[in-house]
Motif scaffolding. Structure first.
Motif, short mmCIF file in Angstrom:
data_model
loop_
_atom_site.label_atom_id
_atom_site.label_comp_id
_atom_site.label_asym_id
_atom_site.label_seq_id
_atom_site.Cartn_x
_atom_site.Cartn_y
_atom_site.Cartn_z
N GLU A 261 2.62 -27.84 -41.02
CA GLU A 261 1.43 -28.49 -41.65
C GLU A 261 0.36 -27.49 -42.55
O GLU A 261 -0.11 -28.03 -43.39
N ALA A 262 0.44 -26.11 -42.24
CA ALA A 262 -0.18 -25.38 -43.23
C ALA A 262 0.63 -24.99 -44.40
O ALA A 262 0.13 -24.18 -45.28
N GLY A 263 1.75 -25.53 -44.70
CA GLY A 263 2.51 -25.26 -45.85
C GLY A 263 3.34 -23.94 -45.71
O GLY A 263 3.89 -23.78 -46.89
N GLU A 264 3.67 -23.52 -44.67
CA GLU A 264 4.67 -22.48 -44.42
C GLU A 264 6.01 -22.76 -44.58
O GLU A 264 6.34 -24.09 -44.45
N TRP A 265 7.04 -22.19 -44.72
CA TRP A 265 8.43 -22.60 -44.76
C TRP A 265 8.96 -22.30 -43.32
O TRP A 265 8.87 -21.09 -42.81
N VAL A 266 9.33 -23.33 -42.67
CA VAL A 266 10.30 -23.12 -41.35
C VAL A 266 11.58 -23.55 -41.81
O VAL A 266 11.83 -24.72 -42.17
N VAL A 267 12.53 -22.70 -41.83
CA VAL A 267 13.94 -22.66 -42.28
C VAL A 267 14.91 -22.97 -41.25
O VAL A 267 14.94 -22.27 -40.37
N ASP A 268 15.78 -24.30 -41.12
CA ASP A 268 16.55 -24.61 -40.20
C ASP A 268 17.89 -23.99 -40.73
O ASP A 268 18.38 -24.33 -41.97
N LEU A 269 18.58 -23.15 -39.98
CA LEU A 269 19.90 -22.48 -40.50
C LEU A 269 21.11 -23.08 -40.08
O LEU A 269 22.26 -22.46 -40.26
N ARG A 270 20.88 -24.12 -39.47
CA ARG A 270 22.18 -25.07 -39.08
C ARG A 270 23.02 -25.55 -40.13
O ARG A 270 22.43 -25.51 -41.30
N SER A 271 24.25 -26.06 -39.81
CA SER A 271 25.20 -26.60 -40.75
C SER A 271 24.22 -27.90 -41.41
O SER A 271 23.34 -28.49 -40.88
N ARG A 272 24.62 -28.12 -42.76
CA ARG A 272 24.08 -29.20 -43.30
C ARG A 272 24.30 -30.59 -42.75
O ARG A 272 23.51 -31.52 -42.71
N THR A 273 25.45 -30.72 -42.06
CA THR A 273 25.82 -31.81 -41.15
C THR A 273 24.90 -32.01 -40.02
O THR A 273 24.36 -33.13 -39.87
N ALA A 274 24.93 -30.79 -39.23
CA ALA A 274 23.95 -31.02 -37.91
C ALA A 274 22.44 -31.15 -38.56
O ALA A 274 21.76 -32.04 -37.86
N PHE A 275 22.01 -30.57 -39.63
CA PHE A 275 20.58 -31.09 -40.01
C PHE A 275 20.30 -32.25 -40.42
O PHE A 275 19.42 -33.05 -39.98
N ALA A 276 21.45 -33.14 -41.32
CA ALA A 276 21.15 -34.16 -41.46
C ALA A 276 21.23 -35.22 -40.32
O ALA A 276 20.24 -36.18 -40.38
N ALA A 277 21.91 -34.78 -39.34
CA ALA A 277 22.04 -35.68 -38.35
C ALA A 277 20.84 -35.71 -37.30
O ALA A 277 20.38 -36.95 -36.72
N GLY A 278 19.73 -34.74 -37.40
CA GLY A 278 18.42 -34.80 -36.75
C GLY A 278 17.99 -33.15 -36.90
O GLY A 278 18.56 -32.36 -36.50
N HIS A 279 16.57 -33.38 -37.31
CA HIS A 279 15.98 -32.13 -37.47
C HIS A 279 14.33 -32.52 -37.45
O HIS A 279 14.00 -33.47 -37.45
N LEU A 280 13.80 -31.30 -37.33
CA LEU A 280 12.20 -31.39 -37.25
C LEU A 280 11.65 -31.73 -38.51
O LEU A 280 11.95 -31.03 -39.51
N PRO A 281 10.97 -32.75 -38.62
CA PRO A 281 10.47 -33.13 -39.74
C PRO A 281 9.47 -32.05 -40.63
O PRO A 281 8.76 -31.17 -40.06
N GLY A 282 9.93 -31.95 -41.80
CA GLY A 282 9.19 -31.05 -42.84
C GLY A 282 9.82 -29.55 -42.74
O GLY A 282 9.43 -28.65 -43.52
N THR A 283 11.00 -29.46 -41.94
CA THR A 283 11.71 -28.12 -42.21
C THR A 283 12.53 -28.46 -43.27
O THR A 283 12.93 -29.41 -43.57
N LEU A 284 13.06 -27.19 -43.64
CA LEU A 284 14.19 -27.16 -44.83
C LEU A 284 15.58 -26.58 -44.37
O LEU A 284 15.54 -25.57 -43.49
N ASN A 285 16.29 -26.96 -44.91
CA ASN A 285 17.66 -26.74 -44.43
C ASN A 285 18.55 -25.74 -45.59
O ASN A 285 19.05 -25.92 -46.66
N PHE A 286 18.56 -24.46 -44.91
CA PHE A 286 19.59 -23.40 -45.84
C PHE A 286 20.39 -22.86 -44.96
O PHE A 286 20.16 -22.09 -43.92
N SER A 287 21.52 -23.60 -44.78
CA SER A 287 22.57 -23.10 -43.94
C SER A 287 23.13 -21.72 -44.15
O SER A 287 23.25 -21.09 -44.89
#
Length: 452
Positions: A261-287
């Motif tokens: 919410e503060a505009g920081e980057w929270v990066v999800d390192l999981r595979s793109r398939t896993a991220f698409a299936a369910g992720h924390l809203p607002g996170t960004l996916n860089f596998s």
């Protein structure tokens, strides 16, 4: 016997070297995480006494200075490099003895004005030339990293430098570059993992074409390079300290939400398939993988606080190591265990993934191509909207209303773009497929070269 050990960093397309005579060793172009160099030296029971830089690097933060300080070695680079720390300055034709090895310095401007190559001799025999970002395996370095104003001048200098090496060194000398294995520092990508000077004389454009043709083709082929490159030169001139690879502290779900919410980057390192299936809203996916550091470093506004989340602490540690190489040293926090842990019962976000065969154009569908301009020019889907990934953050408002189906060449950049679009509140579908399959889905592919 003299041994040359290549220490590869595939994620950045670079290669450093440990060279030893069985007792003493020298290092050329060490990466930031130089513990890998120390491990190679320890395995061979050799003492590192000299650490060389071919040039002030623009694609990574060097570990050379810190390595030299830790082992008590001499740190050597071009005397004309305007650094803010003590080092031994080198000039053309200098000769340095390292145990039973001899290093001769060759000024090879082109990739940078002060670029050096190092010729390794065993007595009278030339074994190798360490050519940094100049003469590469099947290519040469790009010449625009110091600005467009200098790119032609440096391209001409690079031609003369390569010609000099070809004239002065024997055909059997190994060509050992630092760049060219996927690095954006290359004008074009390397055609192999190693070569001799004789092989380069038969295949490398800088040694097979007239100067004017070489320069024209090199300049015409230059593409964009990662934005973080602008940070690397100043960091290397200032004198990088050892990386801090200590485990980041753990963030709980409330902290993750606050950071997003503060505009920081929270990066999800999981595979793109896993991220698409369910992720924390607002996170960004860089596998986590070969492209993670390059694209994260390219896209993140420099200095933005960064938190990493992944399935395991080992994944976070690997990403931390990759990012320290480009000067992203401070990870604010980390999370492990998966989205159910990070969300703590709150609603997860998801979006569909399909192949090109599953793309169903309609009046309300936006097809977004996030490849780079040369890729688009070579062929694209008629009616697609083109916004290269590195421009997406500031061009989101240009995208038409409607559901966005996003694709790239192989799926990685599309997944990053999809996460950015989802975080911005757009309805998105990620096309997780290779672009070569677009024809198989009976989509019309247009080419700018074909007269469009």
């Amino acid at each position: 016997m003299i041994e040359i050990v290549a220490i590869d960093t595939p994620s950045l397309g670079d290669r450093g070297y440990l060279v030893s005579d069985g007792s003493q060793a020298l290092v050329i172009d060490a990466q930031r995480d130089y513990d890998r160099v120390l491990a190679q030296a320890a395995d061979r029971a050799v003492r590192i006494t000299h650490v060389f830089e071919t040039h002030v690097h623009n694609d990574y933060v060097t570990g050379g200075l810190a390595l030299a300080a830790e082992v008590g070695a001499q740190y050597l680079m071009n005397a004309d490099d305007p650094v803010s720390f003590d080092r031994i300055g080198l000039a053309d034709r200098d000769v340095i003895e390292v145990g039973g090895m001899t290093i001769e310095v060759a000024a090879t401007p082109g990739h940078t004005f002060t670029h050096l190559s190092y010729v390794l001799r065993d007595g009278d025999k030339v074994l190798a030339a360490f050519t940094g970002g100049g003469l590469l395996n099947g290519s040469t370095g790009r010449t625009d990293l110091l600005g467009d104003l200098h790119k032609v001048t440096l391209a001409k200098a690079q031609y003369r430098s390569a010609q000099r090496l070809a004239a002065e060194l024997p055909d059997q000398a190994q060509v050992c570059p630092t760049h060219g294995f996927g690095s954006f520092c290359s004008a074009t990508q390397s055609v192999g993992g190693g070569s001799t000077l004789g092989e380069e004389k038969l295949a490398n454009p800088v040694l097979t074409k007239p100067e004017a043709q070489y320069v024209e083709e090199l300049i015409a082929g230059l593409d964009v390079y990662p934005a973080y490159y602008a940070q690397m030169g100043p960091a290397n001139l200032a004198g990088p300290q050892p990386p801090d690879l200590a485990e980041p502290r753990t963030a709980d779900p409330a902290e993750l939400r606050r950071r997003i919410e503060a505009g920081e980057w929270v990066v999800d390192l999981r595979s793109r398939t896993a991220f698409a299936a369910g992720h924390l809203p607002g996170t960004l996916n860089f596998s986590l993988g070969q492209n993670m550091a390059t694209y994260l470093g390219w896209l993140i506004p420099w200095g933005t606080p960064l938190t990493l989340i992944g399935d395991t602490a080992a994944e976070v540690a690997e990403a931390q190591r990759e990012l320290c190489r480009i000067g992203i040293d401070r990870i604010q926090a980390a999370g492990t265990g998966g989205p159910a842990v990070w969300a703590a019962g709150s609603t997860l976000q998801s979006f569909p993934t399909v192949g090109f065969a599953g793309f169903k154009p309609s009046g309300g569908t936006v097809l977004l191509d996030v490849r780079r301009q040369p890729e688009w020019d070579a062929g694209h889907i008629e009616g697609a909207t083109h916004v290269p990934l590195h421009e997406l953050a500031w061009r989101l408002r240009e995208l038409p209303d409607g559901e966005i189906w996003v694709h790239c060449q192989s799926g990685y950049r599309a997944a990053v773009a999809a996460s950015m679009l989802a975080a911005a509140g757009r309805r998105v579908v990620a096309i997780d497929d290779d672009f070569s399959q677009a024809d198989h889905g009976r989509l019309l592919v247009a080419s700018t070269d074909a007269g469009e």
